[in-house]
Design a protein around this motif. Structure first.
Motif, PDB file in Angstrom:
ATOM      1  N   ASN A 189       0.823  -1.217   0.000  1.00  0.00           N
ATOM      2  CA  ASN A 189       0.000   0.000   0.000  1.00  0.00           C
ATOM      3  C   ASN A 189       0.858   1.268   0.000  1.00  0.00           C
ATOM      4  OD1 ASN A 189      -2.593  -1.292   0.032  1.00  0.00           O
ATOM      5  ND2 ASN A 189      -2.241  -1.785   2.187  1.00  0.00           N
ATOM      6  N   ILE A 190       1.933   1.212  -0.759  1.00  0.00           N
ATOM      7  CA  ILE A 190       2.855   2.332  -0.935  1.00  0.00           C
ATOM      8  C   ILE A 190       3.014   2.539  -2.440  1.00  0.00           C
ATOM      9  CG2 ILE A 190       5.229   3.127  -0.635  1.00  0.00           C
ATOM     10  CD1 ILE A 190       3.770   3.137   1.972  1.00  0.00           C
ATOM     11  N   PRO A 191       2.969   3.785  -2.936  1.00  0.00           N
ATOM     12  CA  PRO A 191       3.108   4.001  -4.389  1.00  0.00           C
ATOM     13  C   PRO A 191       4.428   3.451  -4.925  1.00  0.00           C
ATOM     14  CG  PRO A 191       2.368   6.006  -3.297  1.00  0.00           C
ATOM     15  CD  PRO A 191       2.743   5.051  -2.210  1.00  0.00           C
ATOM     16  N   PHE A 192       4.353   2.735  -6.040  1.00  0.00           N
ATOM     17  CA  PHE A 192       5.556   2.211  -6.687  1.00  0.00           C
ATOM     18  C   PHE A 192       5.363   2.253  -8.196  1.00  0.00           C
ATOM     19  CE2 PHE A 192       2.834  -1.479  -6.643  1.00  0.00           C
ATOM     20  CZ  PHE A 192       3.173  -2.207  -7.787  1.00  0.00           C
ATOM     21  N   ARG A 193       6.477   2.132  -8.919  1.00  0.00           N
ATOM     22  CA  ARG A 193       6.442   2.093 -10.380  1.00  0.00           C
ATOM     23  C   ARG A 193       7.353   0.984 -10.901  1.00  0.00           C
ATOM     24  NH1 ARG A 193       3.954   5.893 -13.285  1.00  0.00           N
ATOM     25  NH2 ARG A 193       3.313   7.815 -12.237  1.00  0.00           N
ATOM     26  N   THR A 194       6.928   0.394 -11.995  1.00  0.00           N
ATOM     27  CA  THR A 194       7.757  -0.557 -12.732  1.00  0.00           C
ATOM     28  C   THR A 194       8.358   0.176 -13.914  1.00  0.00           C
ATOM     29  OG1 THR A 194       6.189  -2.310 -12.147  1.00  0.00           O
ATOM     30  CG2 THR A 194       7.797  -2.797 -13.880  1.00  0.00           C
ATOM     31  N   VAL A 195       9.693   0.112 -14.061  1.00  0.00           N
ATOM     32  CA  VAL A 195      10.357   0.896 -15.106  1.00  0.00           C
ATOM     33  C   VAL A 195      11.349   0.034 -15.871  1.00  0.00           C
ATOM     34  CG1 VAL A 195      10.130   3.010 -13.742  1.00  0.00           C
ATOM     35  CG2 VAL A 195      12.246   1.701 -13.614  1.00  0.00           C
ATOM     36  N   LYS A 196      11.568   0.392 -17.146  1.00  0.00           N
ATOM     37  CA  LYS A 196      12.605  -0.232 -17.951  1.00  0.00           C
ATOM     38  C   LYS A 196      13.963   0.104 -17.343  1.00  0.00           C
ATOM     39  CE  LYS A 196       9.764  -1.851 -21.035  1.00  0.00           C
ATOM     40  NZ  LYS A 196       9.556  -3.313 -21.177  1.00  0.00           N
ATOM     41  N   ALA A 197      14.888  -0.873 -17.389  1.00  0.00           N
ATOM     42  CA  ALA A 197      16.128  -0.685 -16.642  1.00  0.00           C
ATOM     43  C   ALA A 197      17.319  -1.307 -17.349  1.00  0.00           C
ATOM     44  CB  ALA A 197      15.972  -1.298 -15.246  1.00  0.00           C
ATOM     45  N   ASP A 198      18.510  -0.994 -16.823  1.00  0.00           N
ATOM     46  CA  ASP A 198      19.768  -1.562 -17.284  1.00  0.00           C
ATOM     47  C   ASP A 198      20.020  -2.866 -16.531  1.00  0.00           C
ATOM     48  OD1 ASP A 198      22.340  -2.073 -18.144  1.00  0.00           O
ATOM     49  OD2 ASP A 198      23.264  -0.532 -16.889  1.00  0.00           O
ATOM     50  N   SER A 199      20.507  -3.891 -17.228  1.00  0.00           N
ATOM     51  CA  SER A 199      20.767  -5.176 -16.591  1.00  0.00           C
ATOM     52  C   SER A 199      22.026  -5.165 -15.734  1.00  0.00           C
ATOM     53  CB  SER A 199      20.883  -6.272 -17.651  1.00  0.00           C
ATOM     54  OG  SER A 199      19.660  -6.431 -18.329  1.00  0.00           O
ATOM     55  N   GLY A 200      22.901  -4.191 -15.936  1.00  0.00           N
ATOM     56  CA  GLY A 200      24.094  -4.077 -15.105  1.00  0.00           C
ATOM     57  C   GLY A 200      24.990  -5.293 -15.224  1.00  0.00           C
ATOM     58  N   GLU A 201      25.631  -5.670 -14.090  1.00  0.00           N
ATOM     59  CA  GLU A 201      26.584  -6.776 -14.109  1.00  0.00           C
ATOM     60  C   GLU A 201      25.901  -8.135 -14.085  1.00  0.00           C
ATOM     61  OE1 GLU A 201      29.357  -6.005 -14.868  1.00  0.00           O
ATOM     62  OE2 GLU A 201      29.579  -3.920 -14.235  1.00  0.00           O
ATOM     63  N   ILE A 202      24.583  -8.183 -13.836  1.00  0.00           N
ATOM     64  CA  ILE A 202      23.873  -9.469 -13.844  1.00  0.00           C
ATOM     65  C   ILE A 202      23.837 -10.017 -15.261  1.00  0.00           C
ATOM     66  CG2 ILE A 202      21.671 -10.612 -13.385  1.00  0.00           C
ATOM     67  CD1 ILE A 202      23.078  -9.800 -10.862  1.00  0.00           C
ATOM     68  N   GLY A 203      23.594  -9.122 -16.224  1.00  0.00           N
ATOM     69  CA  GLY A 203      23.572  -9.520 -17.627  1.00  0.00           C
ATOM     70  C   GLY A 203      22.164  -9.677 -18.148  1.00  0.00           C
ATOM     71  N   GLY A 204      22.051 -10.212 -19.357  1.00  0.00           N
ATOM     72  CA  GLY A 204      20.746 -10.393 -19.970  1.00  0.00           C
ATOM     73  C   GLY A 204      20.330  -9.190 -20.791  1.00  0.00           C
ATOM     74  N   ASP A 205      19.244  -9.369 -21.569  1.00  0.00           N
ATOM     75  CA  ASP A 205      18.843  -8.292 -22.485  1.00  0.00           C
ATOM     76  C   ASP A 205      17.407  -7.828 -22.256  1.00  0.00           C
ATOM     77  OD1 ASP A 205      17.492 -10.486 -23.373  1.00  0.00           O
ATOM     78  OD2 ASP A 205      18.354 -10.513 -25.380  1.00  0.00           O
ATOM     79  N   LEU A 206      16.811  -8.202 -21.132  1.00  0.00           N
ATOM     80  CA  LEU A 206      15.463  -7.751 -20.784  1.00  0.00           C
ATOM     81  C   LEU A 206      15.446  -7.532 -19.286  1.00  0.00           C
ATOM     82  CD1 LEU A 206      12.551  -7.244 -21.761  1.00  0.00           C
ATOM     83  CD2 LEU A 206      12.079  -9.661 -21.334  1.00  0.00           C
TER      84      LEU A 206
END
Length: 571
Positions: A189-206
């Protein structure tokens, strides 16, 4: 729980080493106590909040048939050598050796360990898909831990890993986990957003991040009604297709002019009486092409814009982020001070931001100290190696839905990644398909910072008096202030209500200290549990107690005989 049983003390003053309100409030309320930089002991209130959030996470994951395991925090570094990430993580990895000389590290994440765990359990396509998760401590040797639990060295995290047959199935798992995260953070019950992001050192393309909105959030988020992205990766949606074919402009030739004493874009803008977005600046980077060589590259963009290194890295397909050249390095390369640099005569690759396509002529440095040059035309006067989106997006730009981008601040609390076969190939995780062919398993990785989320909630939800806990993860729902602990009958009323609430399953905290009412009121506001009940001798004689709703401050006198029913209706 009764205060007399906790051994807790609250602090009146804001600790000097706390920069964020949430860090200060959690410290003052005894929720956390620093052991050393970036490492904290969690007090009883914090532990209860952690357990409540963990339960939310488990419930939502278990609904989607995710299975909980627990992996070791200590990991052999040979796994990190196998995955190729030992040098990428660098000093963030806390390394150590055992008595036989074998090297280990404290786990900052568990892609390598989960890969080792599952690789011998997967043989056939019949063994897939499945998803495993754990909730466990992580350790990253941050060079500058700060903001309490926001950037700690040791922290509690939920990490999950999905294993699938193919890309289509893996992306279905990714979408499923995205919906799980939506459900988890909605329950706060706290405002949040889902945003496109950088994968950083974890990797991957999504990759998507989940941010709790807060005024002092570390990240800037850009959004419209139907789109959101971290500023680091937000694309600039340009109306003209970028192309390297420039129309010829033969009617005007380059013309030098003196700019002695002018050192900044803003000064040049005032000198020429034109806006900074009509000027062109040049930025020099050192890009590592492979393990043995680097290359200097120049980028041109509007004077009002800021170069985005993430976009440069992605466009050039670099393995690591490029570095800005120092003023000395720029002068050695160009022969002039950085303020007079321009593209004409350079022998290195020159890339151009797509929005420079809107300018017919450029005003740039002349590569001659104290001089600039106007009427510069790409391709005619210098060679362009490539054009692309290289700048940071900003509020006022158009989003993909053609709406104007707006800005807010957020605290990243969750991150999901589609990994593909990045780790399965390196860690040797294969299966035999229906035709007997060997195929790499497709993976996804999904993290939630448990302790970070709790501080982020506090950062969003507090006032000048203290924390305002949402009911979902409040350490206690009810805080009883016994105002006259020396009065036996008042104490009996408080204890009876305390026991009755616990029997009804209501988490209740009783402040039974021998302290003045004012001290108890201040501490109650500081701790921030949703509902407070003041029980004093004066009201007790009248058959009343006082109820205070922490989020609104609303106060109400309630008959003692109906207090239980009233509390049940409020929580």
């Amino acid at each position: 729980m009764k205060w007399s049983e906790t051994g807790l003390k609250t602090l009146r003053e804001v600790p000097a080493d706390t920069a964020l309100p949430s860090h200060a409030l959690l410290t003052r309320g005894g929720f956390i106590k620093k052991l050393t930089a970036g490492i904290f002991t969690y007090g009883p209130f914090m532990v209860r909040a952690i357990h409540k959030f963990e339960n939310i996470v488990r419930e939502e994951l278990n609904k989607k048939n995710c299975v909980e395991i627990l992996m070791p925090m200590v990991q052999p570094t040979e796994l990190w050598i196998q995955s190729g990430r030992l040098n990428i993580y660098g000093e963030l990895l806390q390394k150590m050796k055992n008595r036989t000389g074998q090297e280990f590290c404290l786990g900052p994440t568990h892609e390598e360990v989960i890969s080792n765990y599952v690789k011998n359990n997967i043989n056939s396509y019949r063994d897939l898909p499945f998803c495993l998760y754990q909730i466990q401590n992580k350790f990253r040797d941050e060079i500058r831990p700060r903001f309490g639990l926001m950037r700690a060295r040791e922290f509690l995290m939920k990490d999950a890993y999905s294993f699938d047959l193919n890309e289509e199935q893996a992306k279905e798992s990714y979408k499923k986990m995205e919906s799980v995260y939506q459900a988890i953070f909605s329950r706060l019950n706290i405002p949040f957003r889902t945003v496109k992001a950088d994968s950083g050192e974890i990797g991957g393309d999504l990759s998507e991040e989940f941010h709790i909105l807060a005024e002092h959030g570390e990240d800037e988020l850009l959004f419209t009604d139907s789109f959101a992205a971290n500023r680091e990766v937000c694309p600039v949606y340009f109306s003209q297709e970028p192309t390297s074919a420039f129309p010829p402009h033969k009617e005007k030739k380059p013309e030098e002019f003196s700019t002695s004493g002018i050192k900044t874009i803003e000064q040049l803008s005032r000198f020429l009486s034109i806006s900074t977005d009509q000027l062109v600046k040049i930025i020099f980077l050192s890009c590592r092409i492979d393990s043995d060589s680097t290359q200097n590259i120049a980028f041109l963009l509007r004077g009002s814009d800021e170069l985005n290194l993430y976009k440069v890295k992605k466009h050039l397909k670099l393995k690591e982020a490029p570095l800005f050249l120092t003023a000395q390095e720029v002068k050695k390369l160009s022969g002039v001070d950085p303020g007079s640099c321009g593209p004409i005569g350079l022998s290195i690759p020159i890339y151009m931001d797509q929005e420079l396509k809107t300018l017919s002529y450029f005003v740039t440095g002349a590569n001659k100290d104290h001089y600039h040059i106007k009427n510069v035309v790409p391709e005619r006067d210098f060679k362009v190696s490539g054009i692309g989106d290289f700048r940071y997006a900003k509020p006022g730009d158009k989003g993909p839905d053609n709406q104007v981008l707006r800005s807010c601040r957020g605290i990243e609390v969750g991150h999901i990644f589609y990994l593909g076969d990045k780790y399965s190939k390196k860690m040797n995780i294969y299966y035999l398909d229906q035709k007997g062919n060997k195929q790499p398993v497709k993976m996804g990785c999904y993290g939630i910072g448990i302790t970070r989320t709790i501080q982020a909630v506090v950062e969003h939800s507090h006032d000048k008096n203290g924390i305002i806990w949402p009911k979902s993860i409040a350490p206690f729902l009810v805080h009883i202030c016994l105002l006259n602990p020396q009065d036996q009958k008042t104490r009996e009323v408080a204890n009876q209500l305390y026991q009755s609430l616990w029997k009804k399953g209501i988490d209740t905290f009783l402040d039974d200290r021998d302290e003045k009412p004012g001290v108890k009121f201040k501490d109650a506001d500081l701790l921030g549990f949703p509902l407070r009940i003041n029980i004093g001798a004066r009201d007790r004689i009248k058959g009343l107690v006082e109820l205070i709703i922490r989020p609104t401050g609303k106060r109400e006198k309630v008959p003692t005989s109906s207090t239980l029913e009233k509390v049940l209706s409020c929580v």
